[in-house]
Design an enzyme around this catalytic site. Sequence first.
Site, short mmCIF file in Angstrom:
data_model
loop_
_atom_site.label_atom_id
_atom_site.label_comp_id
_atom_site.label_asym_id
_atom_site.label_seq_id
_atom_site.Cartn_x
_atom_site.Cartn_y
_atom_site.Cartn_z
CE LYS A 129 -2.95 -28.15 17.27
NZ LYS A 129 -3.98 -27.54 18.14
CD GLN A 173 -4.09 -27.32 21.85
OE1 GLN A 173 -3.52 -26.90 20.85
NE2 GLN A 173 -4.92 -28.37 21.82
CG ASP A 196 -7.83 -23.82 16.03
OD1 ASP A 196 -7.45 -24.72 15.26
OD2 ASP A 196 -7.49 -23.76 17.23
#
Lengths: 369, 369
Positions: A129, A173, A196
């Site tokens: 990422k 994460q 997200d």
Amino acid sequence: MMVTTMLLRSKMAAEKVATGVTPNKGLKLMERYFSTQVLKSPLSLMSLDMPDIWAPPSPTDYCSPSSSPCNFSGQQTAAVIDGKSIAEEIRSAIAIEVSRMRRCIGKVPGLAVILVGQRRDSQTYVRNKINACEEVGIKSLFSALPEDCTEDTVVRELLRYNNDPSIHGVLVQLPLPKHLDEEKILNMVKLEKDVDGFHPVNIGNLAMRGREPLFVSCTPKGCIELLIRSGVEIMGKHAVVIGRSNIVGLPTSLLLQRHHATVTILHAFSKSPELTTQEADIVVTAAGVPNLVRGDWLKPGAVVIDVGTCPIEDPSSEFGYRLVGDVCYEEAARVASAITPVPGGVGPMTIAMLLANTLDAAQRVGDFN
Amino acid sequence: MMVTTMLLRSKMAAEKVATGVTPNKGLKLMERYFSTQVLKSPLSLMSLDMPDIWAPPSPTDYCSPSSSPCNFSGQQTAAVIDGKSIAEEIRSAIAIEVSRMRRCIGKVPGLAVILVGQRRDSQTYVRNKINACEEVGIKSLFSALPEDCTEDTVVRELLRYNNDPSIHGVLVQLPLPKHLDEEKILNMVKLEKDVDGFHPVNIGNLAMRGREPLFVSCTPKGCIELLIRSGVEIMGKHAVVIGRSNIVGLPTSLLLQRHHATVTILHAFSKSPELTTQEADIVVTAAGVPNLVRGDWLKPGAVVIDVGTCPIEDPSSEFGYRLVGDVCYEEAARVASAITPVPGGVGPMTIAMLLANTLDAAQRVGDFN
């Protein structure tokens, strides 16, 4: 009453371990128990917390050329949906847009990533990422916290990014170490920075008619992009989503419905999933079970999007393993009209969508179009 | 880009009116347009705002004994799911619980209802809710606001109830007059008092695995209660939900999935809905189209929950009309194993669930079990 409910659940779980009672029977007992009680909100609200454990495929289920009972005869008919090159196109376009933004208003989008612990796979995802951000000119900040850090530490870090005007997207994460409250932490991500798309408000607004979520989760959005950019019509089609995770299955089903597909969601408790899948024009599979979906699960001409990514042993490979999806690719490619490979299908799209969401967040804040 | 998107949508809508282009074709155009653009969040996020207009049934579709092409031969085989008596049982149990609460902590649950305008049906619903509160000992407050009142007035009233500790549930009767922003107003209902369960956080948490909404919308919850109390097994069954409204279809599908059914959602863009419905063990229909679901749509032995309630003209009735559901009852009752009548099926359950949610909210705040 909540206490009773929870006790009952624990009791059921204990019984299951002790006696091998199937969850099915346990649930019947639970339903009967509830039906004799005063009705309060939580009573009829079954929890989704039973794990979705799919029947493990037997060794003969793996469709590799060496061990396979699969039908490898016939030619591949399916077009390959090349996620890698589609994602590259999108990333190039994002890079141009970021550079235009820098030129026009002197700012670039910023993404912050919080990683707790040392999981190898998570480290790889995060590194990918951050590299992808760099490539397109998005600023990235990264916090690596120790496995045993306190919730307060994570929250403090998160709030710092929430309040940093140079950061437009914040992601934590997953999975988090078990001692941390994932729900609490994800709910604290500022809604306007939830790139997200995991905040319940974003999920709720994705589900509801007439509402618009600020962000849609990256993998589901990537799946839909692959369909759209491959010219697959979604409206009115029967789409089957296999798996119902918060991260993929659920938002994908909601998104397909938003595109006016008729959607069926299959999970580990679904009976005869192959029969339902045989009716589908579009199959999106995110069960995490290698080769779950065989060629004979598919209707000829179906479009198959395979989100599964499981490492399985393969001594012939350089690293001793290879990645396989949920779909037996060799079989499916002889039945489907289009299919994503693993790797190189959905995977690259997830990161491209994360960049797109971050750019979008920055442009929204900066009122830059 | 958002502006472009919206312009495109408006343009499409205008074109549709002007040229009779089907939404299908319009959507294809839109998808093609989007696929050539830089990807940003809202681009691939199709809006659900196309109205779900079901093909109107032709006059011969109505299955009344007088005008019917229906098959009235054979005997009724289905058990009648008597929502009225089940709801009465629940209400009695709630009355006992409220009285226990008053005795133990000297407090009762409180519900506030805000009604804007003069719609007859809304007035009736609100009156029924308030009467039901009174019957079980729940305190109720009621604000009737004029049709042309400002958003500020509604919000002020709502905040007053949000802050009133004697009120545990706040509901705004829908639909609101068009000049009021429904989304904004519903989002302001305090989460802990959202007994209608329409707040996106509650919907999001209903959808997500491992999360628990504080409240589940009353009608969907009523449907599940009817199934559970009628001994219908949900887990692993194929449930078809017809209609995808925020109020019924959507939360019902999420709730059925929480109970581990395999769920398919049908809507006005679904092709051959009768074929999908024929596969269903459980059919919940909330399309608002009289007699949409015919006997031959059903698998023998299916369980049918009919949420539809439409008044249709009937000169032979006392009021000149009668209520019909989405299901051709006479036909369905000869195929299904169990069915809810209209009226007397789901309707009474909705109010019972509202009382249950209000009691639950009060007990949660008062920490009273």
